[in-house]
Design a protein around this motif. Structure first.
Motif, PDB file in Angstrom:
ATOM      1  N   ILE A 101      21.909  87.629  35.181  1.00 56.34           N
ATOM      2  CA  ILE A 101      23.235  88.111  34.816  1.00 56.34           C
ATOM      3  C   ILE A 101      23.651  89.154  35.845  1.00 56.34           C
ATOM      4  CG2 ILE A 101      24.634  89.233  33.046  1.00 56.34           C
ATOM      5  CD1 ILE A 101      21.340  87.780  32.034  1.00 56.34           C
ATOM      6  N   GLN A 102      24.886  89.039  36.346  1.00 52.63           N
ATOM      7  CA  GLN A 102      25.355  89.974  37.354  1.00 52.63           C
ATOM      8  C   GLN A 102      26.803  90.369  37.095  1.00 52.63           C
ATOM      9  OE1 GLN A 102      24.914  88.603  41.365  1.00 52.63           O
ATOM     10  NE2 GLN A 102      25.657  90.506  42.245  1.00 52.63           N
ATOM     11  N   ALA A 103      27.082  91.662  37.278  1.00 54.56           N
ATOM     12  CA  ALA A 103      28.449  92.193  37.211  1.00 54.56           C
ATOM     13  C   ALA A 103      28.550  93.264  38.288  1.00 54.56           C
ATOM     14  CB  ALA A 103      28.756  92.781  35.848  1.00 54.56           C
ATOM     15  N   GLY A 104      29.381  93.028  39.277  1.00 52.69           N
ATOM     16  CA  GLY A 104      29.465  93.966  40.394  1.00 52.69           C
ATOM     17  C   GLY A 104      28.132  94.026  41.119  1.00 52.69           C
ATOM     18  N   ARG A 105      27.623  95.230  41.326  1.00 56.64           N
ATOM     19  CA  ARG A 105      26.331  95.408  42.008  1.00 56.64           C
ATOM     20  C   ARG A 105      25.168  95.527  41.030  1.00 56.64           C
ATOM     21  NH1 ARG A 105      27.231  98.952  47.372  1.00 56.64           N
ATOM     22  NH2 ARG A 105      29.113  97.904  48.071  1.00 56.64           N
ATOM     23  N   ARG A 106      25.443  95.420  39.761  1.00 57.03           N
ATOM     24  CA  ARG A 106      24.394  95.513  38.741  1.00 57.03           C
ATOM     25  C   ARG A 106      23.921  94.111  38.370  1.00 57.03           C
ATOM     26  NH1 ARG A 106      24.207 100.426  39.863  1.00 57.03           N
ATOM     27  NH2 ARG A 106      25.036 102.027  38.498  1.00 57.03           N
ATOM     28  N   ALA A 107      22.628  93.998  38.113  1.00 58.27           N
ATOM     29  CA  ALA A 107      22.055  92.706  37.728  1.00 58.27           C
ATOM     30  C   ALA A 107      20.974  92.929  36.681  1.00 58.27           C
ATOM     31  CB  ALA A 107      21.480  91.996  38.949  1.00 58.27           C
ATOM     32  N   ALA A 108      20.748  91.903  35.881  1.00 60.32           N
ATOM     33  CA  ALA A 108      19.711  91.939  34.847  1.00 60.32           C
ATOM     34  C   ALA A 108      19.176  90.526  34.652  1.00 60.32           C
ATOM     35  CB  ALA A 108      20.279  92.467  33.533  1.00 60.32           C
ATOM     36  N   PRO A 111      33.967 102.397  34.586  1.00 64.84           N
ATOM     37  CA  PRO A 111      35.103 101.616  34.091  1.00 64.84           C
ATOM     38  C   PRO A 111      35.734 100.823  35.226  1.00 64.84           C
ATOM     39  CG  PRO A 111      35.198 103.860  33.269  1.00 64.84           C
ATOM     40  CD  PRO A 111      34.108 103.821  34.289  1.00 64.84           C
ATOM     41  N   GLY A 112      36.238  99.641  34.907  1.00 67.15           N
ATOM     42  CA  GLY A 112      36.891  98.815  35.917  1.00 67.15           C
ATOM     43  C   GLY A 112      36.845  97.346  35.547  1.00 67.15           C
ATOM     44  N   ASP A 113      37.320  96.518  36.455  1.00 67.90           N
ATOM     45  CA  ASP A 113      37.326  95.068  36.276  1.00 67.90           C
ATOM     46  C   ASP A 113      36.114  94.462  36.972  1.00 67.90           C
ATOM     47  OD1 ASP A 113      39.737  95.162  34.883  1.00 67.90           O
ATOM     48  OD2 ASP A 113      40.899  95.066  36.733  1.00 67.90           O
ATOM     49  N   TYR A 114      35.471  93.513  36.308  1.00 71.06           N
ATOM     50  CA  TYR A 114      34.260  92.885  36.827  1.00 71.06           C
ATOM     51  C   TYR A 114      34.321  91.371  36.646  1.00 71.06           C
ATOM     52  CZ  TYR A 114      32.191  97.519  36.787  1.00 71.06           C
ATOM     53  OH  TYR A 114      31.935  98.849  37.024  1.00 71.06           O
ATOM     54  N   THR A 115      33.575  90.679  37.477  1.00 67.64           N
ATOM     55  CA  THR A 115      33.315  89.259  37.279  1.00 67.64           C
ATOM     56  C   THR A 115      31.872  89.156  36.810  1.00 67.64           C
ATOM     57  OG1 THR A 115      34.875  88.622  39.010  1.00 67.64           O
ATOM     58  CG2 THR A 115      33.227  86.989  38.366  1.00 67.64           C
ATOM     59  N   LEU A 116      31.682  88.740  35.579  1.00 68.99           N
ATOM     60  CA  LEU A 116      30.356  88.577  35.002  1.00 68.99           C
ATOM     61  C   LEU A 116      29.892  87.156  35.286  1.00 68.99           C
ATOM     62  CD1 LEU A 116      28.221  89.949  33.102  1.00 68.99           C
ATOM     63  CD2 LEU A 116      29.341  88.739  31.242  1.00 68.99           C
ATOM     64  N   ALA A 120      25.021  74.958  34.385  1.00 74.27           N
ATOM     65  CA  ALA A 120      26.159  75.370  35.217  1.00 74.27           C
ATOM     66  C   ALA A 120      26.306  76.890  35.136  1.00 74.27           C
ATOM     67  CB  ALA A 120      27.435  74.699  34.725  1.00 74.27           C
ATOM     68  N   THR A 121      26.719  77.510  36.235  1.00 77.43           N
ATOM     69  CA  THR A 121      26.963  78.949  36.252  1.00 77.43           C
ATOM     70  C   THR A 121      28.177  79.262  35.388  1.00 77.43           C
ATOM     71  OG1 THR A 121      26.039  79.168  38.464  1.00 77.43           O
ATOM     72  CG2 THR A 121      27.520  80.917  37.742  1.00 77.43           C
ATOM     73  N   HIS A 122      28.029  80.264  34.533  1.00 80.22           N
ATOM     74  CA  HIS A 122      29.140  80.714  33.686  1.00 80.22           C
ATOM     75  C   HIS A 122      29.730  81.974  34.318  1.00 80.22           C
ATOM     76  CE1 HIS A 122      31.518  81.476  30.111  1.00 80.22           C
ATOM     77  NE2 HIS A 122      31.120  82.738  30.182  1.00 80.22           N
ATOM     78  N   THR A 123      31.042  81.979  34.547  1.00 83.57           N
ATOM     79  CA  THR A 123      31.737  83.115  35.140  1.00 83.57           C
ATOM     80  C   THR A 123      32.861  83.552  34.214  1.00 83.57           C
ATOM     81  OG1 THR A 123      31.267  82.272  37.352  1.00 83.57           O
ATOM     82  CG2 THR A 123      33.009  83.911  37.174  1.00 83.57           C
ATOM     83  N   GLN A 124      32.963  84.873  34.009  1.00 75.16           N
ATOM     84  CA  GLN A 124      33.995  85.402  33.127  1.00 75.16           C
ATOM     85  C   GLN A 124      34.472  86.751  33.662  1.00 75.16           C
ATOM     86  OE1 GLN A 124      32.845  85.520  29.033  1.00 75.16           O
ATOM     87  NE2 GLN A 124      34.532  86.836  28.443  1.00 75.16           N
ATOM     88  N   ARG A 125      35.782  86.951  33.698  1.00 73.43           N
ATOM     89  CA  ARG A 125      36.355  88.235  34.100  1.00 73.43           C
ATOM     90  C   ARG A 125      36.384  89.154  32.890  1.00 73.43           C
ATOM     91  NH1 ARG A 125      36.976  90.223  38.710  1.00 73.43           N
ATOM     92  NH2 ARG A 125      38.890  91.233  38.179  1.00 73.43           N
ATOM     93  N   ILE A 126      35.938  90.395  33.087  1.00 78.13           N
ATOM     94  CA  ILE A 126      35.957  91.368  32.000  1.00 78.13           C
ATOM     95  C   ILE A 126      36.513  92.688  32.535  1.00 78.13           C
ATOM     96  CG2 ILE A 126      34.069  90.360  30.668  1.00 78.13           C
ATOM     97  CD1 ILE A 126      32.238  92.456  31.881  1.00 78.13           C
TER      98      ILE A 126
END
Length: 87
Positions: A41-48, A63-68, A76-82
């Motif tokens: 799982i990745q959002a910005g520069r953070r990953a888990a 705080p901000g906008d990210y692509t998860l 299939a890769t799941h992508t979601q804007r949050i």
């Protein structure tokens, strides 16, 4: 001069620390309702990576906008804007 910069940095530290947010969730196979261990799982520069029960946490996000993005071998890769905001 160095003491003044250190004092200013110490005063700003609490402001930076309180503006951090966490994304948490569970990755699972929707058809079989089974958790997926080891998903990336990745959002910005953070990953888990998801644990044995499919749970994950991405901590210390400003705080901000990210692509998860969620990736798992064979799926299939799941992508979601949050958008993360302070309450």
């Amino acid at each position: 001069m160095l003491k003044i910069m250190y004092a200013a940095a110490c005063m700003l530290l609490p402001l930076c620390a309180c503006a951090q947010l966490t994304i948490s969730g569970q990755v699972y196979d929707a058809r079989q309702s089974q958790p997926l261990q080891g998903a990336s799982i990745q959002a910005g520069r953070r990953a888990a990576v998801s644990d044995a029960t499919g749970n994950f946490q991405l901590q210390n996000l400003p705080p901000g906008d990210y692509t998860l993005q969620v990736r798992y071998l064979g799926y299939a890769t799941h992508t979601q804007r949050i958008s993360l905001q302070q309450n």
